[in-house]
Design a protein around this motif. Structure first.
Motif, PDB file in Angstrom:
ATOM      1  N   THR A 261       0.819  -1.212   0.000  1.00 41.87           N
ATOM      2  CA  THR A 261       0.000   0.000   0.000  1.00 41.87           C
ATOM      3  C   THR A 261       0.850   1.258   0.000  1.00 41.87           C
ATOM      4  O   THR A 261       0.646   2.166  -0.815  1.00 41.87           O
ATOM      5  CB  THR A 261      -0.935   0.004   1.226  1.00 41.87           C
ATOM      6  OG1 THR A 261      -1.738  -1.181   1.206  1.00 41.87           O
ATOM      7  CG2 THR A 261      -1.846   1.221   1.209  1.00 41.87           C
ATOM      8  N   ILE A 262       1.823   1.336   0.916  1.00 39.48           N
ATOM      9  CA  ILE A 262       2.620   2.564   1.007  1.00 39.48           C
ATOM     10  C   ILE A 262       3.571   2.685  -0.181  1.00 39.48           C
ATOM     11  O   ILE A 262       3.866   3.792  -0.639  1.00 39.48           O
ATOM     12  CB  ILE A 262       3.399   2.642   2.345  1.00 39.48           C
ATOM     13  CG1 ILE A 262       3.908   4.068   2.602  1.00 39.48           C
ATOM     14  CG2 ILE A 262       4.532   1.643   2.384  1.00 39.48           C
ATOM     15  CD1 ILE A 262       2.831   5.113   2.779  1.00 39.48           C
ATOM     16  N   THR A 263       4.024   1.559  -0.732  1.00 35.53           N
ATOM     17  CA  THR A 263       4.880   1.625  -1.923  1.00 35.53           C
ATOM     18  C   THR A 263       4.106   2.212  -3.102  1.00 35.53           C
ATOM     19  O   THR A 263       4.603   3.097  -3.812  1.00 35.53           O
ATOM     20  CB  THR A 263       5.405   0.226  -2.297  1.00 35.53           C
ATOM     21  OG1 THR A 263       6.122  -0.326  -1.187  1.00 35.53           O
ATOM     22  CG2 THR A 263       6.340   0.294  -3.493  1.00 35.53           C
ATOM     23  N   GLY A 264       2.878   1.726  -3.309  1.00 37.10           N
ATOM     24  CA  GLY A 264       2.038   2.293  -4.365  1.00 37.10           C
ATOM     25  C   GLY A 264       1.775   3.761  -4.154  1.00 37.10           C
ATOM     26  O   GLY A 264       1.781   4.561  -5.106  1.00 37.10           O
ATOM     27  N   SER A 265       1.571   4.155  -2.889  1.00 34.11           N
ATOM     28  CA  SER A 265       1.298   5.556  -2.573  1.00 34.11           C
ATOM     29  C   SER A 265       2.508   6.444  -2.861  1.00 34.11           C
ATOM     30  O   SER A 265       2.372   7.549  -3.396  1.00 34.11           O
ATOM     31  CB  SER A 265       0.895   5.688  -1.094  1.00 34.11           C
ATOM     32  OG  SER A 265      -0.278   4.954  -0.828  1.00 34.11           O
ATOM     33  N   ILE A 266       3.704   5.971  -2.502  1.00 36.15           N
ATOM     34  CA  ILE A 266       4.923   6.740  -2.758  1.00 36.15           C
ATOM     35  C   ILE A 266       5.156   6.900  -4.262  1.00 36.15           C
ATOM     36  O   ILE A 266       5.516   7.982  -4.748  1.00 36.15           O
ATOM     37  CB  ILE A 266       6.138   6.075  -2.076  1.00 36.15           C
ATOM     38  CG1 ILE A 266       6.019   6.180  -0.548  1.00 36.15           C
ATOM     39  CG2 ILE A 266       7.447   6.720  -2.534  1.00 36.15           C
ATOM     40  CD1 ILE A 266       7.054   5.360   0.217  1.00 36.15           C
ATOM     41  N   ILE A 267       4.913   5.833  -5.016  1.00 37.10           N
ATOM     42  CA  ILE A 267       5.065   5.905  -6.477  1.00 37.10           C
ATOM     43  C   ILE A 267       4.045   6.883  -7.059  1.00 37.10           C
ATOM     44  O   ILE A 267       4.347   7.639  -7.994  1.00 37.10           O
ATOM     45  CB  ILE A 267       4.928   4.507  -7.110  1.00 37.10           C
ATOM     46  CG1 ILE A 267       6.126   3.636  -6.719  1.00 37.10           C
ATOM     47  CG2 ILE A 267       4.821   4.597  -8.633  1.00 37.10           C
ATOM     48  CD1 ILE A 267       6.023   2.194  -7.154  1.00 37.10           C
ATOM     49  N   GLY A 268       2.821   6.892  -6.507  1.00 38.78           N
ATOM     50  CA  GLY A 268       1.795   7.826  -6.955  1.00 38.78           C
ATOM     51  C   GLY A 268       2.215   9.276  -6.785  1.00 38.78           C
ATOM     52  O   GLY A 268       1.983  10.120  -7.657  1.00 38.78           O
ATOM     53  N   VAL A 269       2.865   9.576  -5.667  1.00 38.16           N
ATOM     54  CA  VAL A 269       3.375  10.935  -5.419  1.00 38.16           C
ATOM     55  C   VAL A 269       4.463  11.281  -6.429  1.00 38.16           C
ATOM     56  O   VAL A 269       4.478  12.373  -7.015  1.00 38.16           O
ATOM     57  CB  VAL A 269       3.919  11.050  -3.977  1.00 38.16           C
ATOM     58  CG1 VAL A 269       4.717  12.337  -3.789  1.00 38.16           C
ATOM     59  CG2 VAL A 269       2.767  10.997  -2.973  1.00 38.16           C
ATOM     60  N   GLY A 270       5.387  10.335  -6.647  1.00 39.90           N
ATOM     61  CA  GLY A 270       6.484  10.588  -7.580  1.00 39.90           C
ATOM     62  C   GLY A 270       6.008  10.771  -9.010  1.00 39.90           C
ATOM     63  O   GLY A 270       6.590  11.539  -9.780  1.00 39.90           O
ATOM     64  N   ALA A 271       4.904  10.104  -9.364  1.00 42.30           N
ATOM     65  CA  ALA A 271       4.394  10.164 -10.735  1.00 42.30           C
ATOM     66  C   ALA A 271       3.785  11.519 -11.075  1.00 42.30           C
ATOM     67  O   ALA A 271       3.622  11.843 -12.251  1.00 42.30           O
ATOM     68  CB  ALA A 271       3.357   9.067 -10.951  1.00 42.30           C
ATOM     69  N   VAL A 272       3.437  12.317 -10.061  1.00 39.18           N
ATOM     70  CA  VAL A 272       2.826  13.631 -10.327  1.00 39.18           C
ATOM     71  C   VAL A 272       3.816  14.545 -11.026  1.00 39.18           C
ATOM     72  O   VAL A 272       3.472  15.249 -11.979  1.00 39.18           O
ATOM     73  CB  VAL A 272       2.329  14.271  -9.011  1.00 39.18           C
ATOM     74  CG1 VAL A 272       1.926  15.731  -9.244  1.00 39.18           C
ATOM     75  CG2 VAL A 272       1.143  13.490  -8.464  1.00 39.18           C
ATOM     76  N   SER A 273       5.075  14.550 -10.560  1.00 39.24           N
ATOM     77  CA  SER A 273       6.058  15.433 -11.184  1.00 39.24           C
ATOM     78  C   SER A 273       6.465  14.890 -12.555  1.00 39.24           C
ATOM     79  O   SER A 273       6.310  15.545 -13.568  1.00 39.24           O
ATOM     80  CB  SER A 273       7.287  15.597 -10.286  1.00 39.24           C
ATOM     81  OG  SER A 273       7.808  14.327  -9.928  1.00 39.24           O
ATOM     82  N   LYS A 274       6.952  13.666 -12.578  1.00 40.09           N
ATOM     83  CA  LYS A 274       7.262  12.986 -13.842  1.00 40.09           C
ATOM     84  C   LYS A 274       7.615  11.540 -13.529  1.00 40.09           C
ATOM     85  O   LYS A 274       8.138  11.223 -12.462  1.00 40.09           O
ATOM     86  CB  LYS A 274       8.414  13.672 -14.590  1.00 40.09           C
ATOM     87  CG  LYS A 274       9.678  13.887 -13.758  1.00 40.09           C
ATOM     88  CD  LYS A 274      10.712  14.623 -14.575  1.00 40.09           C
ATOM     89  CE  LYS A 274      11.973  14.899 -13.718  1.00 40.09           C
ATOM     90  NZ  LYS A 274      13.018  15.571 -14.505  1.00 40.09           N
ATOM     91  N   LEU A 275       7.320  10.664 -14.468  1.00 36.31           N
ATOM     92  CA  LEU A 275       7.561   9.238 -14.255  1.00 36.31           C
ATOM     93  C   LEU A 275       9.045   8.932 -14.082  1.00 36.31           C
ATOM     94  O   LEU A 275       9.413   7.971 -13.421  1.00 36.31           O
ATOM     95  CB  LEU A 275       6.990   8.421 -15.416  1.00 36.31           C
ATOM     96  CG  LEU A 275       5.456   8.399 -15.508  1.00 36.31           C
ATOM     97  CD1 LEU A 275       5.017   7.644 -16.754  1.00 36.31           C
ATOM     98  CD2 LEU A 275       4.843   7.754 -14.264  1.00 36.31           C
ATOM     99  N   SER A 276       9.893   9.791 -14.656  1.00 37.50           N
ATOM    100  CA  SER A 276      11.334   9.569 -14.532  1.00 37.50           C
ATOM    101  C   SER A 276      11.834   9.849 -13.121  1.00 37.50           C
ATOM    102  O   SER A 276      12.967   9.494 -12.770  1.00 37.50           O
ATOM    103  CB  SER A 276      12.098  10.440 -15.531  1.00 37.50           C
ATOM    104  OG  SER A 276      11.830  11.810 -15.292  1.00 37.50           O
ATOM    105  N   ALA A 277      10.973  10.495 -12.280  1.00 36.85           N
ATOM    106  CA  ALA A 277      11.359  10.757 -10.894  1.00 36.85           C
ATOM    107  C   ALA A 277      11.344   9.495 -10.056  1.00 36.85           C
ATOM    108  O   ALA A 277      11.885   9.450  -8.956  1.00 36.85           O
ATOM    109  CB  ALA A 277      10.414  11.787 -10.273  1.00 36.85           C
TER     110      ALA A 277
END
Length: 314
Positions: A261-277
């Motif tokens: 759950t928290i891994t998906g959430s952290i990836i979701g935050v990173g995806a807002v700026s750009k997927l390369s983040a």
């Protein structure tokens, strides 16, 4: 071991954003892990106790083998800093020990289907919720200075970390409760009706809190620093999205993985700026650990059951 291994789920984001120092963060998380029993029913414990394998085949050898399988897998993944799921390790190990004793027919197909769905849906829901939160905050606070946003969300992250730790304690501690209660029930110590005694509830929450206090720093580094770079606003969104997911799952009696759950959430935050983040190489290793957890812990538990039978044939 569950609290020790999964401490990163509760504190990685708040440590990596430097809102709290590590020793304060673990104490904060441990407190909310412990008091979680005041807020949630025992739906998850009942699922583990009755919805994974046939309670009639549970005995001491099966439970001991299941615990060996789960603990060994947790230690291996902790050593390499891989945030695998303690929950799914326990479920896989229980299934593996049960199969070793009585074959595949004792598995509860509906229970495993529910758990299988949660493997996919819990990180996906965490991803979607944290992404929406991060996007919404970016739009609403578009004109605010970064210093103001940082100051506000440092305070708010204390709230979100509390909520996530509450959800973590509420869902994860119940899995061990279910294992203990089903053994008591199978040995005739609970009477004719399956239930979870209060002393089991308190003992499991205490163990979860103590495990969190000891911490699992290898996994904290992976979760908080290697997947994507987090700021307090991102930490708030990841924890809040994850907490909502855990609250929904616990209320529904679904034993989800707080790690997923928290891994998906952290990836979701990173995806807002750009997927390369997002460091996809790290994420790929984590996904492989997710795929292997149930079969690997199940295999270790099955071998443990056979060993126990050889050492104590009577």
């Amino acid at each position: 071991m569950n609290g020790f291994h999964d401490a990163a789920n509760s504190i990685a984001t708040i440590v990596s954003t430097r809102v709290l120092r590590p020793h304060y963060a673990v104490a904060w998380a441990a407190f909310f892990n412990f008091i979680a029993f005041l807020f949630f029913g025992l739906h998850v414990a009942n699922t583990i106790g009755k919805g994974v394998v046939d309670p009639a085949i549970i005995d001491t050898a099966v439970v001991v083998a299941a615990l060996i399988g789960a603990i060994v897998w947790d230690v291996v993944t902790w050593y390499y800093g891989i945030p695998s799921s303690s929950s799914h390790a326990l479920i896989g190990a229980l299934g593996g020990a049960a199969i070793a004793k009585a074959g595949f027919s004792v598995l509860n197909g509906a229970g495993f289907f529910k758990i299988g769905c949660s493997i996919v849906l819990s990180p996906l829901l965490g991803f979607v919720l944290s992404y929406i939160l991060m996007m919404s905050i970016s739009i609403v606070f578009f004109r605010a200075s970064s210093k103001k946003i940082d100051r506000w969300f440092r305070r708010l992250q204390l709230v979100s970390a509390s909520l996530y730790s509450l959800g973590h304690g509420g869902n994860d501690a119940q899995k061990t409760m279910g294992i203990i209660a089903v053994l008591l029930f199978a040995s005739g110590k609970l009477g004719p009706t399956f239930h979870v005694p209060l002393w089991v509830v308190l003992a499991c929450h205490t163990a979860m809190a103590l495990g969190t206090l000891f911490g699992g720093w290898r996994i904290v580094r992976t979760m908080g620093m290697k997947i994507t770079k987090l700021k307090p606003v991102g930490g708030f969104c990841a924890e809040t999205g994850g907490a909502i997911t855990l609250f929904l799952a616990t209320a529904s009696g679904i034993p989800v993985s707080t790690t997923h759950t928290i891994t998906g959430s952290i990836i979701g935050v990173g995806a807002v700026s750009k997927l390369s983040a997002i460091r996809w190489g790290v994420a790929q290793k984590i996904v492989w650990a997710w795929v292997l957890t149930i079969p690997a812990s199940g295999l270790i538990a099955a071998l443990s059951w056979y060993l126990i039978r050889v050492l104590s044939p009577h």
